[in-house]
Scaffold this motif. Structure first.
Motif, PDB file in Angstrom:
ATOM      1  N   GLU A 116      64.843 -36.763  30.910  1.00 41.80           N
ATOM      2  CA  GLU A 116      64.875 -35.329  31.222  1.00 41.80           C
ATOM      3  C   GLU A 116      64.326 -34.514  30.063  1.00 41.80           C
ATOM      4  N   ALA A 117      64.711 -34.859  28.844  1.00 45.38           N
ATOM      5  CA  ALA A 117      64.218 -34.139  27.661  1.00 45.38           C
ATOM      6  C   ALA A 117      62.708 -34.320  27.506  1.00 45.38           C
ATOM      7  N   ILE A 118      62.228 -35.531  27.723  1.00 40.73           N
ATOM      8  CA  ILE A 118      60.791 -35.805  27.618  1.00 40.73           C
ATOM      9  C   ILE A 118      60.020 -34.954  28.617  1.00 40.73           C
ATOM     10  N   MET A 119      60.530 -34.860  29.836  1.00 41.52           N
ATOM     11  CA  MET A 119      59.860 -34.053  30.865  1.00 41.52           C
ATOM     12  C   MET A 119      59.966 -32.560  30.561  1.00 41.52           C
ATOM     13  N   ASP A 120      61.154 -32.090  30.205  1.00 39.32           N
ATOM     14  CA  ASP A 120      61.361 -30.657  29.950  1.00 39.32           C
ATOM     15  C   ASP A 120      60.477 -30.138  28.825  1.00 39.32           C
ATOM     16  N   TYR A 121      60.301 -30.936  27.784  1.00 39.40           N
ATOM     17  CA  TYR A 121      59.555 -30.500  26.610  1.00 39.40           C
ATOM     18  C   TYR A 121      58.159 -31.107  26.517  1.00 39.40           C
ATOM     19  N   GLU A 122      57.730 -31.775  27.606  1.00 40.53           N
ATOM     20  CA  GLU A 122      56.392 -32.372  27.678  1.00 40.53           C
ATOM     21  C   GLU A 122      56.083 -33.175  26.408  1.00 40.53           C
ATOM     22  N   MET A 123      56.970 -34.105  26.086  1.00 44.54           N
ATOM     23  CA  MET A 123      56.877 -34.848  24.832  1.00 44.54           C
ATOM     24  C   MET A 123      55.928 -36.042  24.888  1.00 44.54           C
ATOM     25  N   MET A 124      55.566 -36.512  26.092  1.00 44.31           N
ATOM     26  CA  MET A 124      54.687 -37.678  26.213  1.00 44.31           C
ATOM     27  C   MET A 124      53.584 -37.400  27.209  1.00 44.31           C
ATOM     28  N   GLN A 125      52.423 -37.962  26.905  1.00 41.89           N
ATOM     29  CA  GLN A 125      51.295 -37.919  27.833  1.00 41.89           C
ATOM     30  C   GLN A 125      50.719 -39.320  27.956  1.00 41.89           C
ATOM     31  N   ASP A 126      50.004 -39.547  29.028  1.00 44.18           N
ATOM     32  CA  ASP A 126      49.388 -40.845  29.255  1.00 44.18           C
ATOM     33  C   ASP A 126      48.484 -41.203  28.074  1.00 44.18           C
ATOM     34  N   GLY A 127      48.630 -42.420  27.561  1.00 44.68           N
ATOM     35  CA  GLY A 127      47.797 -42.895  26.468  1.00 44.68           C
ATOM     36  C   GLY A 127      48.335 -42.598  25.075  1.00 44.68           C
ATOM     37  N   ASP A 128      49.490 -41.944  24.971  1.00 41.15           N
ATOM     38  CA  ASP A 128      50.074 -41.636  23.659  1.00 41.15           C
ATOM     39  C   ASP A 128      50.483 -42.914  22.927  1.00 41.15           C
ATOM     40  N   SER A 175      68.581 -47.621  18.497  1.00 45.67           N
ATOM     41  CA  SER A 175      68.909 -47.169  19.851  1.00 45.67           C
ATOM     42  C   SER A 175      67.734 -46.433  20.475  1.00 45.67           C
ATOM     43  N   LEU A 176      67.100 -45.549  19.704  1.00 49.29           N
ATOM     44  CA  LEU A 176      65.930 -44.829  20.208  1.00 49.29           C
ATOM     45  C   LEU A 176      64.831 -45.805  20.597  1.00 49.29           C
ATOM     46  N   LEU A 177      64.580 -46.779  19.761  1.00 52.16           N
ATOM     47  CA  LEU A 177      63.553 -47.774  20.060  1.00 52.16           C
ATOM     48  C   LEU A 177      63.892 -48.536  21.338  1.00 52.16           C
ATOM     49  N   ARG A 178      65.135 -48.939  21.484  1.00 56.32           N
ATOM     50  CA  ARG A 178      65.545 -49.686  22.686  1.00 56.32           C
ATOM     51  C   ARG A 178      65.395 -48.836  23.946  1.00 56.32           C
ATOM     52  N   ILE A 179      65.790 -47.573  23.872  1.00 55.21           N
ATOM     53  CA  ILE A 179      65.689 -46.688  25.032  1.00 55.21           C
ATOM     54  C   ILE A 179      64.234 -46.464  25.417  1.00 55.21           C
ATOM     55  N   LEU A 180      63.381 -46.214  24.433  1.00 55.06           N
ATOM     56  CA  LEU A 180      61.962 -45.994  24.734  1.00 55.06           C
ATOM     57  C   LEU A 180      61.313 -47.241  25.317  1.00 55.06           C
ATOM     58  N   LYS A 181      61.649 -48.421  24.782  1.00 58.75           N
ATOM     59  CA  LYS A 181      61.102 -49.671  25.323  1.00 58.75           C
ATOM     60  C   LYS A 181      61.601 -49.917  26.748  1.00 58.75           C
ATOM     61  N   TYR A 182      62.859 -49.605  27.017  1.00 56.20           N
ATOM     62  CA  TYR A 182      63.410 -49.741  28.366  1.00 56.20           C
ATOM     63  C   TYR A 182      62.681 -48.815  29.333  1.00 56.20           C
ATOM     64  N   ARG A 183      62.513 -47.549  28.949  1.00 59.57           N
ATOM     65  CA  ARG A 183      61.852 -46.576  29.816  1.00 59.57           C
ATOM     66  C   ARG A 183      60.395 -46.956  30.072  1.00 59.57           C
ATOM     67  N   GLN A 184      59.778 -47.589  29.099  1.00 60.64           N
ATOM     68  CA  GLN A 184      58.378 -47.977  29.214  1.00 60.64           C
ATOM     69  C   GLN A 184      58.151 -48.950  30.376  1.00 60.64           C
ATOM     70  N   THR A 185      59.179 -49.664  30.788  1.00 60.54           N
ATOM     71  CA  THR A 185      59.033 -50.659  31.850  1.00 60.54           C
ATOM     72  C   THR A 185      58.886 -50.044  33.238  1.00 60.54           C
ATOM     73  N   ILE A 221      58.365 -46.109  33.743  1.00 62.13           N
ATOM     74  CA  ILE A 221      57.823 -44.757  33.860  1.00 62.13           C
ATOM     75  C   ILE A 221      56.334 -44.825  34.178  1.00 62.13           C
ATOM     76  N   PRO A 222      55.813 -43.822  34.889  1.00 53.08           N
ATOM     77  CA  PRO A 222      54.393 -43.844  35.256  1.00 53.08           C
ATOM     78  C   PRO A 222      53.458 -43.496  34.098  1.00 53.08           C
ATOM     79  N   VAL A 223      53.988 -42.947  33.015  1.00 55.65           N
ATOM     80  CA  VAL A 223      53.175 -42.595  31.850  1.00 55.65           C
ATOM     81  C   VAL A 223      53.017 -43.847  30.990  1.00 55.65           C
ATOM     82  N   LYS A 224      51.789 -44.247  30.720  1.00 54.63           N
ATOM     83  CA  LYS A 224      51.527 -45.447  29.919  1.00 54.63           C
ATOM     84  C   LYS A 224      51.409 -45.046  28.455  1.00 54.63           C
ATOM     85  N   THR A 225      52.269 -45.619  27.629  1.00 57.17           N
ATOM     86  CA  THR A 225      52.288 -45.324  26.203  1.00 57.17           C
ATOM     87  C   THR A 225      52.363 -46.631  25.419  1.00 57.17           C
ATOM     88  N   GLU A 226      52.059 -46.531  24.136  1.00 53.16           N
ATOM     89  CA  GLU A 226      52.217 -47.658  23.227  1.00 53.16           C
ATOM     90  C   GLU A 226      53.286 -47.259  22.218  1.00 53.16           C
TER      91      GLU A 226
END
Length: 90
Positions: free
Chosen positions: A28-40, A54-64, A66-71
């Motif tokens: 929700e925070a990522i969407m509200d504040y437009e924190m990520m874009q495709d290819g980031d 914890s942040l790393l684990r959450i981001l890696k989990y979400r990466q599986t 979410i439609p936004v492709k990030t590295e």
């Protein structure tokens, strides 16, 4: 909910209730504040503490699913602390 959302939900790895709840709030925070874009490329500074891991684990989990492709890159800066267990970070 559209068909793509339902398909993505089925692809999510199993997560504990706590991970799911926190991940949802992070999303929700990522969407509200437009924190990520495709290819980031996202660099997470990992100190070995609970918050950065914890942040790393959450981001890696979400990466599986979410439609936004990030590295995601985990980075540790050696501060020269004696007896720091760097092998545990690897």
């Amino acid at each position: 909910m559209d068909k793509t959302s339902l398909e993505n939900r089925d692809k999510r790895p199993k997560a504990s209730k706590q991970l799911y709840f926190i991940s949802k709030r992070v999303g929700e925070a990522i969407m509200d504040y437009e924190m990520m874009q495709d290819g980031d490329r996202i660099m997470v500074a990992v100190s070995g503490g609970k918050d950065s891991l914890s942040l790393l684990r959450i981001l890696k989990y979400r990466q599986t699913f979410i439609p936004v492709k990030t590295e995601i890159l985990a980075v540790h800066v050696d501060m020269g602390i004696p007896n720091f267990p760097q092998d545990k970070l690897i």
